[in-house]
Design a protein around this motif. Structure first.
Motif, mmCIF file in Angstrom:
data_model
loop_
_atom_site.group_PDB
_atom_site.id
_atom_site.type_symbol
_atom_site.label_atom_id
_atom_site.label_comp_id
_atom_site.label_asym_id
_atom_site.label_seq_id
_atom_site.Cartn_x
_atom_site.Cartn_y
_atom_site.Cartn_z
ATOM 1 N N ARG A 3 0.865 -1.181 0.000
ATOM 2 C CA ARG A 3 0.000 0.000 0.000
ATOM 3 C C ARG A 3 0.904 1.233 0.000
ATOM 4 N N TYR A 4 1.394 1.591 -1.183
ATOM 5 C CA TYR A 4 2.266 2.748 -1.293
ATOM 6 C C TYR A 4 1.441 4.024 -1.205
ATOM 7 N N CYS A 5 1.952 4.989 -0.461
ATOM 8 C CA CYS A 5 1.205 6.229 -0.268
ATOM 9 C C CYS A 5 2.136 7.315 0.247
ATOM 10 N N LEU A 6 1.551 8.471 0.481
ATOM 11 C CA LEU A 6 2.248 9.583 1.107
ATOM 12 C C LEU A 6 1.682 9.818 2.496
ATOM 13 N N VAL A 7 2.550 10.172 3.414
ATOM 14 C CA VAL A 7 2.157 10.645 4.733
ATOM 15 C C VAL A 7 2.702 12.059 4.876
ATOM 16 N N VAL A 8 1.863 12.982 5.318
ATOM 17 C CA VAL A 8 2.283 14.377 5.452
ATOM 18 C C VAL A 8 2.100 14.822 6.896
ATOM 19 N N ASP A 9 3.177 15.292 7.498
ATOM 20 C CA ASP A 9 3.139 15.795 8.868
ATOM 21 C C ASP A 9 2.768 17.275 8.836
ATOM 22 N N LEU A 10 1.517 17.573 9.085
ATOM 23 C CA LEU A 10 1.029 18.945 9.005
ATOM 24 C C LEU A 10 1.522 19.801 10.163
ATOM 25 N N ASP A 11 1.990 19.169 11.220
ATOM 26 C CA ASP A 11 2.599 19.931 12.312
ATOM 27 C C ASP A 11 3.868 20.629 11.839
ATOM 28 N N ARG A 12 4.482 20.090 10.780
ATOM 29 C CA ARG A 12 5.742 20.633 10.273
ATOM 30 C C ARG A 12 5.578 21.400 8.972
ATOM 31 N N CYS A 13 4.458 21.222 8.271
ATOM 32 C CA CYS A 13 4.261 21.888 6.975
ATOM 33 C C CYS A 13 4.155 23.393 7.163
ATOM 34 N N ALA A 160 3.997 5.597 13.309
ATOM 35 C CA ALA A 160 4.283 4.966 14.598
ATOM 36 C C ALA A 160 4.813 5.973 15.615
ATOM 37 N N ASN A 161 5.526 6.995 15.130
ATOM 38 C CA ASN A 161 6.093 7.996 16.026
ATOM 39 C C ASN A 161 5.099 9.077 16.422
ATOM 40 N N ALA A 162 3.944 9.080 15.769
ATOM 41 C CA ALA A 162 2.916 10.082 16.072
ATOM 42 C C ALA A 162 1.903 9.511 17.045
ATOM 43 N N ASP A 163 1.267 10.378 17.796
ATOM 44 C CA ASP A 163 0.185 9.943 18.669
ATOM 45 C C ASP A 163 -0.977 9.471 17.801
ATOM 46 N N HIS A 168 -4.706 11.172 10.732
ATOM 47 C CA HIS A 168 -6.000 11.394 10.075
ATOM 48 C C HIS A 168 -5.954 10.964 8.611
ATOM 49 N N THR A 169 -7.136 10.797 8.035
ATOM 50 C CA THR A 169 -7.293 10.642 6.591
ATOM 51 C C THR A 169 -8.318 11.668 6.125
ATOM 52 N N LEU A 170 -8.311 11.956 4.834
ATOM 53 C CA LEU A 170 -9.395 12.762 4.294
ATOM 54 C C LEU A 170 -10.692 11.975 4.470
ATOM 55 N N LYS A 171 -11.801 12.667 4.431
ATOM 56 C CA LYS A 171 -13.080 12.036 4.738
ATOM 57 C C LYS A 171 -13.298 10.783 3.902
ATOM 58 N N ASP A 172 -13.570 9.699 4.589
ATOM 59 C CA ASP A 172 -13.781 8.401 3.947
ATOM 60 C C ASP A 172 -15.267 8.242 3.630
ATOM 61 N N VAL A 173 -15.585 8.134 2.341
ATOM 62 C CA VAL A 173 -16.980 7.955 1.926
ATOM 63 C C VAL A 173 -17.179 6.537 1.381
ATOM 64 N N GLY A 174 -16.418 5.609 1.954
ATOM 65 C CA GLY A 174 -16.491 4.224 1.528
ATOM 66 C C GLY A 174 -15.361 3.814 0.613
ATOM 67 N N ASN A 175 -14.460 4.754 0.305
ATOM 68 C CA ASN A 175 -13.358 4.511 -0.627
ATOM 69 C C ASN A 175 -12.052 4.125 0.060
ATOM 70 N N ALA A 176 -11.983 4.296 1.378
ATOM 71 C CA ALA A 176 -10.798 3.926 2.165
ATOM 72 C C ALA A 176 -9.519 4.578 1.652
ATOM 73 N N PRO A 177 -9.370 5.901 1.823
ATOM 74 C CA PRO A 177 -8.132 6.548 1.387
ATOM 75 C C PRO A 177 -6.932 6.012 2.158
ATOM 76 N N THR A 178 -5.820 5.833 1.464
ATOM 77 C CA THR A 178 -4.619 5.272 2.084
ATOM 78 C C THR A 178 -3.696 6.347 2.642
ATOM 79 N N ALA A 179 -3.615 7.502 2.000
ATOM 80 C CA ALA A 179 -2.740 8.575 2.470
ATOM 81 C C ALA A 179 -3.116 8.975 3.894
ATOM 82 N N ARG A 180 -2.119 9.363 4.651
ATOM 83 C CA ARG A 180 -2.330 9.755 6.042
ATOM 84 C C ARG A 180 -1.783 11.162 6.266
ATOM 85 N N TYR A 181 -2.415 11.856 7.219
ATOM 86 C CA TYR A 181 -1.965 13.176 7.637
ATOM 87 C C TYR A 181 -1.769 13.169 9.139
#
Length: 212
Positions: A3-13, A160-163, A168-181
């Motif tokens: 499950r390749y994806c992007l994770v974005v740390d918004l605390d640092r963006c 794993a290092n985040a609480d 979070h994910t963008l709103k899931d409407v049954g599509n199960a987004p893989t990217a994480r924030y």
């Protein structure tokens, strides 16, 4: 299965938009089109208690991708080797059903090629061991690429290092987004798609309602 994806740390963006620019340069994206878009969320709240964060949005590599389901030609497909959602432009007939089906408005119409296109996680780079252009260009090191099913990957380590409450994910409407924030309460409260528009006039809602 990967499950390749992007994770974005918004605390640092910091909202520098370097990822947008790098994406466009690497992939030759036309003016006015985006595969990755950084949205300002906020400020919202009551002065002096204001909150704001930046939300980079690109293909979420949904596990149950509606764009794949609605495509009549198989142009939108899931790669059997990488499990990534991609577009075979030579099969695209320009019906734009996939653009309408995407819950996040992250697909673009390439008028010159008369085909739909989107983030590919820079397969041309990752296939030779490099990072996606947006990850490599991030000056605050808040973007991570990898396989969620590999516990040693950059994305898995970042999560794993985040609480747990900050992931979070963008709103899931049954599509199960893989990217994480990653966004912790110390920075701002996470808002779902429909809450962003209501909370701030500065947030551009076009990314999740882009006209096809």
């Amino acid at each position: 299965m990967s499950r390749y994806c992007l994770v974005v740390d918004l605390d640092r963006c910091i909202g520098c938009h370097a990822c947008e620019v790098a994406c466009k340069n690497e992939n030759g994206i036309a003016l006015g089109e985006y595969w990755n878009r950084v949205i300002q969320v906020g400020p919202h709240g009551t002065f002096p208690d204001l909150e704001q964060y930046w939300l980079p949005v690109q293909c979420q590599q949904c596990e149950d991708a509606p764009c794949v389901h609605v495509c009549p030609t198989g142009a939108s497909y899931r790669d059997p080797e990488t499990n990534m959602v991609l577009v075979a432009k030579e099969k695209c007939i320009g019906c734009k059903y996939c653009m309408m089906a995407c819950p996040y408005g992250v697909r673009s119409w390439n008028a010159a090629e008369r085909a739909v296109e989107k983030c590919t996680l820079c397969g041309q780079l990752t296939s030779v061991g490099e990072q996606p252009a947006c990850v490599a260009a991030c000056c605050s090191a808040c973007r991570f690429y990898g396989d969620l099913d590999d516990p040693s990957s950059d994305v898995s380590v970042a999560i794993a290092n985040a609480d747990a409450s900050a992931v979070h994910t963008l709103k899931d409407v049954g599509n199960a987004p893989t990217a994480r924030y990653i966004l912790s309460e110390k920075t701002a409260a996470w808002l779902d798609v429909d809450e962003i528009e209501a909370a701030s006039d500065s947030a551009d809602p076009a990314w999740f309602r882009k006209e096809a």
